[in-house]
Design a protein around this motif. Sequence first.
Motif, PDB file in Angstrom:
ATOM      1  N   GLN A  96       0.858  -1.183   0.000  1.00 27.63           N
ATOM      2  CA  GLN A  96       0.000   0.000   0.000  1.00 27.63           C
ATOM      3  C   GLN A  96       0.899   1.239   0.000  1.00 27.63           C
ATOM      4  OE1 GLN A  96      -2.200  -1.482   3.509  1.00 27.63           O
ATOM      5  NE2 GLN A  96      -4.048  -1.064   2.285  1.00 27.63           N
ATOM      6  N   PHE A  97       1.574   1.428  -1.119  1.00 29.66           N
ATOM      7  CA  PHE A  97       2.609   2.454  -1.202  1.00 29.66           C
ATOM      8  C   PHE A  97       2.053   3.873  -1.123  1.00 29.66           C
ATOM      9  CE2 PHE A  97       4.490  -1.099  -3.833  1.00 29.66           C
ATOM     10  CZ  PHE A  97       5.233  -1.608  -2.787  1.00 29.66           C
ATOM     11  N   THR A  98       0.837   4.089  -1.571  1.00 28.27           N
ATOM     12  CA  THR A  98       0.273   5.446  -1.451  1.00 28.27           C
ATOM     13  C   THR A  98       0.019   5.797   0.017  1.00 28.27           C
ATOM     14  OG1 THR A  98      -1.949   4.589  -1.864  1.00 28.27           O
ATOM     15  CG2 THR A  98      -0.762   5.474  -3.754  1.00 28.27           C
ATOM     16  N   VAL A  99      -0.333   4.803   0.820  1.00 26.89           N
ATOM     17  CA  VAL A  99      -0.509   5.038   2.256  1.00 26.89           C
ATOM     18  C   VAL A  99       0.840   5.340   2.905  1.00 26.89           C
ATOM     19  CG1 VAL A  99      -1.354   4.076   4.430  1.00 26.89           C
ATOM     20  CG2 VAL A  99      -2.558   3.565   2.306  1.00 26.89           C
ATOM     21  N   VAL A 100       1.863   4.605   2.494  1.00 23.32           N
ATOM     22  CA  VAL A 100       3.213   4.858   3.007  1.00 23.32           C
ATOM     23  C   VAL A 100       3.634   6.285   2.668  1.00 23.32           C
ATOM     24  CG1 VAL A 100       5.639   4.191   2.829  1.00 23.32           C
ATOM     25  CG2 VAL A 100       3.877   2.424   2.931  1.00 23.32           C
ATOM     26  N   ASP A 101       3.373   6.707   1.430  1.00 23.89           N
ATOM     27  CA  ASP A 101       3.710   8.072   1.025  1.00 23.89           C
ATOM     28  C   ASP A 101       2.945   9.108   1.844  1.00 23.89           C
ATOM     29  OD1 ASP A 101       5.684   7.681  -0.912  1.00 23.89           O
ATOM     30  OD2 ASP A 101       4.207   7.318  -2.484  1.00 23.89           O
ATOM     31  N   THR A 102       1.693   8.837   2.129  1.00 20.23           N
ATOM     32  CA  THR A 102       0.898   9.759   2.951  1.00 20.23           C
ATOM     33  C   THR A 102       1.492   9.881   4.349  1.00 20.23           C
ATOM     34  OG1 THR A 102      -1.096   9.207   1.702  1.00 20.23           O
ATOM     35  CG2 THR A 102      -1.412  10.236   3.850  1.00 20.23           C
ATOM     36  N   CYS A 103       1.872   8.746   4.933  1.00 17.77           N
ATOM     37  CA  CYS A 103       2.516   8.772   6.257  1.00 17.77           C
ATOM     38  C   CYS A 103       3.807   9.581   6.214  1.00 17.77           C
ATOM     39  CB  CYS A 103       2.811   7.356   6.739  1.00 17.77           C
ATOM     40  SG  CYS A 103       1.371   6.373   7.148  1.00 17.77           S
ATOM     41  N   LEU A 104       4.620   9.348   5.187  1.00 19.44           N
ATOM     42  CA  LEU A 104       5.870  10.100   5.050  1.00 19.44           C
ATOM     43  C   LEU A 104       5.604  11.592   4.955  1.00 19.44           C
ATOM     44  CD1 LEU A 104       8.135   8.154   2.518  1.00 19.44           C
ATOM     45  CD2 LEU A 104       8.634   8.689   4.887  1.00 19.44           C
ATOM     46  N   THR A 130       8.762  15.567   1.398  1.00 19.52           N
ATOM     47  CA  THR A 130       8.639  15.848  -0.032  1.00 19.52           C
ATOM     48  C   THR A 130       8.537  14.556  -0.832  1.00 19.52           C
ATOM     49  OG1 THR A 130       9.881  17.894   0.242  1.00 19.52           O
ATOM     50  CG2 THR A 130       9.753  17.003  -1.993  1.00 19.52           C
ATOM     51  N   TRP A 131       9.353  13.568  -0.473  1.00 18.85           N
ATOM     52  CA  TRP A 131       9.318  12.266  -1.135  1.00 18.85           C
ATOM     53  C   TRP A 131       7.899  11.680  -1.055  1.00 18.85           C
ATOM     54  CZ3 TRP A 131      13.511   9.794  -3.464  1.00 18.85           C
ATOM     55  CH2 TRP A 131      13.294   8.481  -3.866  1.00 18.85           C
ATOM     56  N   GLY A 132       7.321  11.712   0.139  1.00 18.43           N
ATOM     57  CA  GLY A 132       5.975  11.175   0.309  1.00 18.43           C
ATOM     58  C   GLY A 132       4.922  12.004  -0.412  1.00 18.43           C
ATOM     59  N   TYR A 133       5.024  13.324  -0.307  1.00 12.57           N
ATOM     60  CA  TYR A 133       4.048  14.212  -0.955  1.00 12.57           C
ATOM     61  C   TYR A 133       4.033  14.006  -2.472  1.00 12.57           C
ATOM     62  CZ  TYR A 133       1.601  18.389  -2.467  1.00 12.57           C
ATOM     63  OH  TYR A 133       0.728  19.231  -3.076  1.00 12.57           O
ATOM     64  N   LEU A 134       5.199  13.808  -3.045  1.00 12.33           N
ATOM     65  CA  LEU A 134       5.285  13.604  -4.491  1.00 12.33           C
ATOM     66  C   LEU A 134       4.918  12.179  -4.901  1.00 12.33           C
ATOM     67  CD1 LEU A 134       8.539  15.642  -5.239  1.00 12.33           C
ATOM     68  CD2 LEU A 134       6.153  16.314  -5.672  1.00 12.33           C
ATOM     69  N   GLY A 135       4.732  11.292  -3.915  1.00 15.04           N
ATOM     70  CA  GLY A 135       4.290   9.921  -4.199  1.00 15.04           C
ATOM     71  C   GLY A 135       5.355   9.044  -4.827  1.00 15.04           C
ATOM     72  N   TRP A 136       6.610   9.290  -4.483  1.00 14.39           N
ATOM     73  CA  TRP A 136       7.700   8.573  -5.135  1.00 14.39           C
ATOM     74  C   TRP A 136       7.853   7.143  -4.668  1.00 14.39           C
ATOM     75  CZ3 TRP A 136      11.805  13.032  -5.292  1.00 14.39           C
ATOM     76  CH2 TRP A 136      11.440  13.929  -6.297  1.00 14.39           C
ATOM     77  N   THR A 137       7.374   6.785  -3.485  1.00 14.06           N
ATOM     78  CA  THR A 137       7.407   5.376  -3.074  1.00 14.06           C
ATOM     79  C   THR A 137       6.434   4.603  -3.943  1.00 14.06           C
ATOM     80  OG1 THR A 137       7.872   6.066  -0.795  1.00 14.06           O
ATOM     81  CG2 THR A 137       7.181   3.783  -1.125  1.00 14.06           C
ATOM     82  N   ALA A 138       5.235   5.136  -4.109  1.00 12.79           N
ATOM     83  CA  ALA A 138       4.230   4.471  -4.955  1.00 12.79           C
ATOM     84  C   ALA A 138       4.683   4.428  -6.413  1.00 12.79           C
ATOM     85  CB  ALA A 138       2.888   5.185  -4.831  1.00 12.79           C
TER      86      ALA A 138
END
Length: 130
Positions: free
Chosen positions: A74-82, A118-126
């Motif tokens: 659930q990478f978008t959730v991970v990005d949101t947490c970040l 910034t990494w999470g906001y830009l959704g780079w994990t997803a």
Amino acid sequence: MFGHFRFGHIPALIAGSTMAFGGLWPMFDPRGAMLDFGFPARVDTPAAAPVFVVGNARTTCLGFLMLLFYSRQQFTVVDTCLAVVGAYAGAVDSYVVWKEGNPRMALFRLVSSGFLSTWGYLGWTAAAGR
């Protein structure tokens, strides 16, 4: 858990594991954890230790949640947490450490949490998971 690993997941995994496992340290060594966090030695009072332990229990929960969401892909959730934790907790941590007299650690916390946010906001994990 790591069958879906991509190099773009490294920031999220570092943040999640640091919060999950680093948040446990105050239970065993509150003074050492407070010093490593960036607080000066004068903060070492019997009243500060339990507050630091309780606060870090929440940090540990957030870290384990990030790792759980990662394991479920659930990478978008991970990005949101970040994004949220990096922005809010990072700014508060930096401000408090600065006010307590450790500007170098405050700047380090601000830059590193800003990068993760910034990494999470830009959704780079997803994006790396695709």
